[in-house]
Design a protein around this motif. Structure first.
Motif, PDB file in Angstrom:
ATOM      1  N   PRO A 223       3.792  10.490  -2.762  1.00 30.11           N
ATOM      2  CA  PRO A 223       4.309   9.288  -2.219  1.00 30.11           C
ATOM      3  C   PRO A 223       5.082   9.387  -1.113  1.00 30.11           C
ATOM      4  O   PRO A 223       6.325  10.109  -1.585  1.00 30.11           O
ATOM      5  N   THR A 224       5.500   8.680  -0.201  1.00 32.40           N
ATOM      6  CA  THR A 224       6.420   8.480   0.803  1.00 32.40           C
ATOM      7  C   THR A 224       7.176   7.380   1.090  1.00 32.40           C
ATOM      8  O   THR A 224       8.368   7.038   1.419  1.00 32.40           O
ATOM      9  N   GLY A 225       6.429   6.188   0.712  1.00 30.58           N
ATOM     10  CA  GLY A 225       6.830   4.843   0.615  1.00 30.58           C
ATOM     11  C   GLY A 225       5.842   3.938   0.567  1.00 30.58           C
ATOM     12  O   GLY A 225       4.823   4.187   0.021  1.00 30.58           O
ATOM     13  N   THR A 226       6.029   2.646   0.810  1.00 30.34           N
ATOM     14  CA  THR A 226       5.189   1.594   0.979  1.00 30.34           C
ATOM     15  C   THR A 226       5.078   0.845   2.300  1.00 30.34           C
ATOM     16  O   THR A 226       5.993   0.817   3.111  1.00 30.34           O
ATOM     17  N   THR A 227       3.987   0.331   2.669  1.00 27.68           N
ATOM     18  CA  THR A 227       3.527  -0.549   3.963  1.00 27.68           C
ATOM     19  C   THR A 227       3.057  -1.796   3.410  1.00 27.68           C
ATOM     20  O   THR A 227       1.936  -1.817   2.478  1.00 27.68           O
ATOM     21  N   PRO A 228       3.379  -2.901   3.895  1.00 29.41           N
ATOM     22  CA  PRO A 228       2.683  -4.153   3.797  1.00 29.41           C
ATOM     23  C   PRO A 228       1.263  -4.113   3.977  1.00 29.41           C
ATOM     24  O   PRO A 228       0.524  -3.448   4.795  1.00 29.41           O
ATOM     25  N   VAL A 229       0.290  -4.965   3.076  1.00 27.44           N
ATOM     26  CA  VAL A 229      -1.056  -5.044   3.218  1.00 27.44           C
ATOM     27  C   VAL A 229      -1.223  -5.919   4.391  1.00 27.44           C
ATOM     28  O   VAL A 229      -0.666  -6.823   4.504  1.00 27.44           O
ATOM     29  N   ASP A 230      -2.250  -5.653   5.150  1.00 25.66           N
ATOM     30  CA  ASP A 230      -2.591  -6.455   6.495  1.00 25.66           C
ATOM     31  C   ASP A 230      -3.539  -7.628   5.684  1.00 25.66           C
ATOM     32  O   ASP A 230      -4.443  -7.200   5.219  1.00 25.66           O
ATOM     33  N   PRO A 231      -2.931  -8.772   6.079  1.00 21.80           N
ATOM     34  CA  PRO A 231      -3.512 -10.004   5.440  1.00 21.80           C
ATOM     35  C   PRO A 231      -4.819 -10.402   6.028  1.00 21.80           C
ATOM     36  O   PRO A 231      -5.586 -11.238   5.414  1.00 21.80           O
ATOM     37  N   GLU A 232      -5.227  -9.832   6.839  1.00 18.92           N
ATOM     38  CA  GLU A 232      -6.480  -9.964   7.763  1.00 18.92           C
ATOM     39  C   GLU A 232      -7.421  -9.228   7.112  1.00 18.92           C
ATOM     40  O   GLU A 232      -8.138  -8.619   6.778  1.00 18.92           O
TER      41      GLU A 232
ATOM     42  N   GLN B 137       0.791  -1.206   0.105  1.00 23.09           N
ATOM     43  CA  GLN B 137      -0.148   0.100   0.129  1.00 23.09           C
ATOM     44  C   GLN B 137       1.010   1.157   0.058  1.00 23.09           C
ATOM     45  O   GLN B 137       1.723   1.312   0.778  1.00 23.09           O
ATOM     46  N   ILE B 138       0.777   2.021  -0.838  1.00 18.77           N
ATOM     47  CA  ILE B 138       1.467   3.349  -1.127  1.00 18.77           C
ATOM     48  C   ILE B 138       1.030   4.197   0.010  1.00 18.77           C
ATOM     49  O   ILE B 138      -0.046   4.564   0.265  1.00 18.77           O
ATOM     50  N   THR B 139       1.980   4.696   0.899  1.00 23.15           N
ATOM     51  CA  THR B 139       1.763   5.913   1.839  1.00 23.15           C
ATOM     52  C   THR B 139       1.930   7.275   1.523  1.00 23.15           C
ATOM     53  O   THR B 139       2.959   7.421   0.560  1.00 23.15           O
ATOM     54  N   LEU B 140       1.255   7.977   1.654  1.00 25.52           N
ATOM     55  CA  LEU B 140       1.192   9.647   1.284  1.00 25.52           C
ATOM     56  C   LEU B 140       1.650  10.424   2.352  1.00 25.52           C
ATOM     57  O   LEU B 140       1.095  10.157   3.394  1.00 25.52           O
ATOM     58  N   ASP B 141       2.100  11.584   2.264  1.00 23.68           N
ATOM     59  CA  ASP B 141       2.500  12.847   3.058  1.00 23.68           C
ATOM     60  C   ASP B 141       1.290  13.577   3.165  1.00 23.68           C
ATOM     61  O   ASP B 141       0.260  13.253   2.471  1.00 23.68           O
ATOM     62  N   GLY B 142       1.508  14.507   4.046  1.00 23.65           N
ATOM     63  CA  GLY B 142       0.319  15.590   4.219  1.00 23.65           C
ATOM     64  C   GLY B 142      -0.253  16.240   2.782  1.00 23.65           C
ATOM     65  O   GLY B 142      -1.242  16.868   2.676  1.00 23.65           O
TER      66      GLY B 142
END
Length: 80
Positions: free
Chosen positions: A71-80, A62-67
């Motif tokens: 785009p600021t980076g990525t975080t793993p998608v929660d498998p739940e 999942q692409i993370t965004l700043d204010g």
């Protein structure tokens, strides 16, 4: 010609094979013993497809965004 083992199939191959199994079973023209074998193969194909989808979901980030919405980076998608 022998059938490819379920574990060697790509997701797309397994889905196509699963559709063929379902079509054969729905035709009603399959002897009981063959129906049992087809059902077992279908169950293995379904499990293989679910595992392949799970693997793909774990790779998605999942692409993370700043204010400011950049785009600021990525975080793993929660498998739940």
């Amino acid at each position: 010609m022998s059938e490819k083992s379920v574990g060697e199939m790509s997701f797309e191959e397994a889905m196509k094979a699963l559709e063929a199994v379902v079509n054969r079973l729905e035709s009603g023209d399959v002897p009981l013993e063959e129906s049992i074998s087809l059902y077992e193969r279908g169950a293995a194909l379904k499990a293989h497809c679910q595992a392949k989808l799970r693997e793909a979901e774990e790779k998605v980030a999942q692409i993370t965004l700043d204010g400011e919405g950049k785009p600021t980076g990525t975080t793993p998608v929660d498998p739940e």
